[in-house]
Design an enzyme around this catalytic site. Structure first.
Site, short mmCIF file in Angstrom:
data_model
loop_
_atom_site.label_atom_id
_atom_site.label_comp_id
_atom_site.label_asym_id
_atom_site.label_seq_id
_atom_site.Cartn_x
_atom_site.Cartn_y
_atom_site.Cartn_z
N GLY A 80 0.78 -1.23 0.00
CA GLY A 80 0.00 0.00 0.00
C GLY A 80 0.81 1.28 0.00
O GLY A 80 0.23 2.37 0.06
N ASP A 81 2.14 1.18 -0.11
CA ASP A 81 2.95 2.40 -0.02
C ASP A 81 4.17 2.31 -0.95
O ASP A 81 5.31 2.38 -0.50
CB ASP A 81 3.41 2.61 1.42
CG ASP A 81 3.97 4.00 1.67
OD1 ASP A 81 3.67 4.90 0.88
OD2 ASP A 81 4.71 4.17 2.65
#
Length: 223
Positions: A48-49
């Site tokens: 997610g990053d």
């Protein structure tokens, strides 16, 4: 060895993707894109990053030259049902099949089941259509689309599942890195072949219909 109270880490020597020559960035972004699509549409568990500091070209050891994804501290899961709906939505979006795309959005719980199609389809075509003209999905820009979708929520009852904001951020970040090396990069256009291969491999209940959408247009003619 990693457990609830023990975190096992490995040192990776490398350089940030964004510091590399454009040609190397384009090559490794393709690898990263493939990895992200596998996480997103097959595994259902995604990083997610993926900001520039978390994407390295390995410079030492047996994996030198490969892409390393660091820091899986921010992740999200996508249910199998939603993954299937995303595959379907990608195909229907690229083919401008707005009515089928409404069904996909309902399956993803973006829209309520009693959504007013007479209102939604013209808005959907107005918002998404410009990204698909002149070369189909190749004219599609995810970051610009995200901004337009925000304004669309004022016109139609649009909502998103909890994981979708993290997914949008991840996709926009990856696209931003790719655009630094290739101003003409379009993520949906690049993802379409992966989605097509996935449909050809799968044998689920909706595969036959998706194969028809891949091969034939609404008049039954070959695309």
């Amino acid at each position: 060895m990693t457990r609830r109270r023990v975190l096992t880490m490995e040192w990776v020597t490398g350089v940030k993707l964004t510091t590399l020559p454009a040609e190397e960035v384009r090559q490794l972004v393709g690898v990263g894109q493939e990895a992200f699509l596998v996480q997103l549409l097959e595994v259902g568990f995604f990083h997610g990053d993926p900001h520039p500091g978390n994407l390295l070209k390995v410079t030492e050891g047996p994996d030198a030259g490969k892409l390393a994804l660091l820091d899986f501290g921010l992740v999200a899961e996508i249910p199998a049902h939603d993954r299937a709906a995303m595959v379907s939505a990608t195909i229907h979006l690229a083919n401008r099949n707005w009515a089928a795309l409404v069904d996909d959005f309902i399956d993803l719980e973006f829209l309520p089941r009693d959504a007013n199609r007479a209102v939604i389809i013209p808005v959907m075509e107005r918002v998404l259509g410009p990204y698909l003209r002149g070369g189909g999905a190749k004219a599609f820009n995810f970051q610009a689309l995200s901004q337009d979708l925000l304004t669309t929520t004022l016109e139609i009852p649009f909502s998103v599942p909890p994981y979708m904001s993290l997914l949008a951020r991840s996709v926009a970040t990856l696209e931003g890195i790719a655009l630094t090396a290739d101003p003409g990069y379009q993520m949906v256009a690049q993802a379409y072949p992966f989605v097509a291969r996935k449909v050809l491999r799968d044998d689920g209940s909706g595969t036959a219909a998706l194969l028809r959408d891949l091969v034939y247009d609404e008049q039954g003619k070959l695309r």
